[in-house]
Design a protein around this motif. Sequence first.
Motif, PDB file in Angstrom:
ATOM      1  N   ALA A   1       0.835  -1.218   0.000  1.00  0.00           N
ATOM      2  CA  ALA A   1       0.000   0.000   0.000  1.00  0.00           C
ATOM      3  C   ALA A   1       0.865   1.261   0.000  1.00  0.00           C
ATOM      4  N   GLN A   2       2.000   1.218   0.710  1.00  0.00           N
ATOM      5  CA  GLN A   2       2.907   2.368   0.727  1.00  0.00           C
ATOM      6  C   GLN A   2       3.573   2.562  -0.633  1.00  0.00           C
TER       7      GLN A   2
ATOM      8  N   HIS B   1       2.318   1.637  -3.476  1.00  0.00           N
ATOM      9  CA  HIS B   1       1.253   2.114  -4.352  1.00  0.00           C
ATOM     10  C   HIS B   1       1.058   3.619  -4.179  1.00  0.00           C
ATOM     11  N   GLN B   2       1.042   4.079  -2.934  1.00  0.00           N
ATOM     12  CA  GLN B   2       0.862   5.510  -2.668  1.00  0.00           C
ATOM     13  C   GLN B   2       2.035   6.314  -3.216  1.00  0.00           C
TER      14      GLN B   2
ATOM     15  N   GLN C   1       1.516   6.679  -6.883  1.00  0.00           N
ATOM     16  CA  GLN C   1       0.442   7.647  -7.138  1.00  0.00           C
ATOM     17  C   GLN C   1       0.939   9.067  -6.909  1.00  0.00           C
ATOM     18  N   ASP C   2       1.704   9.266  -5.837  1.00  0.00           N
ATOM     19  CA  ASP C   2       2.259  10.601  -5.554  1.00  0.00           C
ATOM     20  C   ASP C   2       3.200  11.053  -6.669  1.00  0.00           C
TER      21      ASP C   2
ATOM     22  N   ASP D   1       1.081  12.241  -9.532  1.00  0.00           N
ATOM     23  CA  ASP D   1       0.438  13.521  -9.214  1.00  0.00           C
ATOM     24  C   ASP D   1       1.428  14.687  -9.240  1.00  0.00           C
TER      25      ASP D   1
END
Length: 145
Positions: free
Chosen positions: A72-73, A75-76, A79-80, A83
Amino acid sequence: MLSLSNQEVDYIASQLLKGMVCFYQIDRKKVHQMPDDEDYFNYDLTEDEEDILDEIEENPDNFAEFTKMEPAQEHQMMQDFIDRKVKERNLAEDLVDALSKPKAATGFKFLIDGSKYKDEWVTYRKSKYHDWVKEQVDSFNYAED
């Protein structure tokens, strides 16, 4: 109180990115790494690795363990990166789409490696892993108090 040099943080971050787990031996100020058994469950440990694991078992307070980020980290972090860094809308959409599918990291890597953002991603990811190692040092020190 555990304190690592920038060189040690860099080395541990590099090893984690390669799929290793690291153990910092406090009394000797030495980093030991071995394959993360979740990734290499049929890997045969060397005699030295077995000796280190025995030492850790006998004296766990003398070792700080460093592990890779949870999925999950990771993945984040991807995503960051999209962005904050990816300016082309089509590529950003493709990357977000890749993250929504099974094997998200593989799809993301394939798209990034074929783009002009490859080097920027490598640098960004390494920087985030430096921060992750430092967070683990802080957690270790907090647990010691």
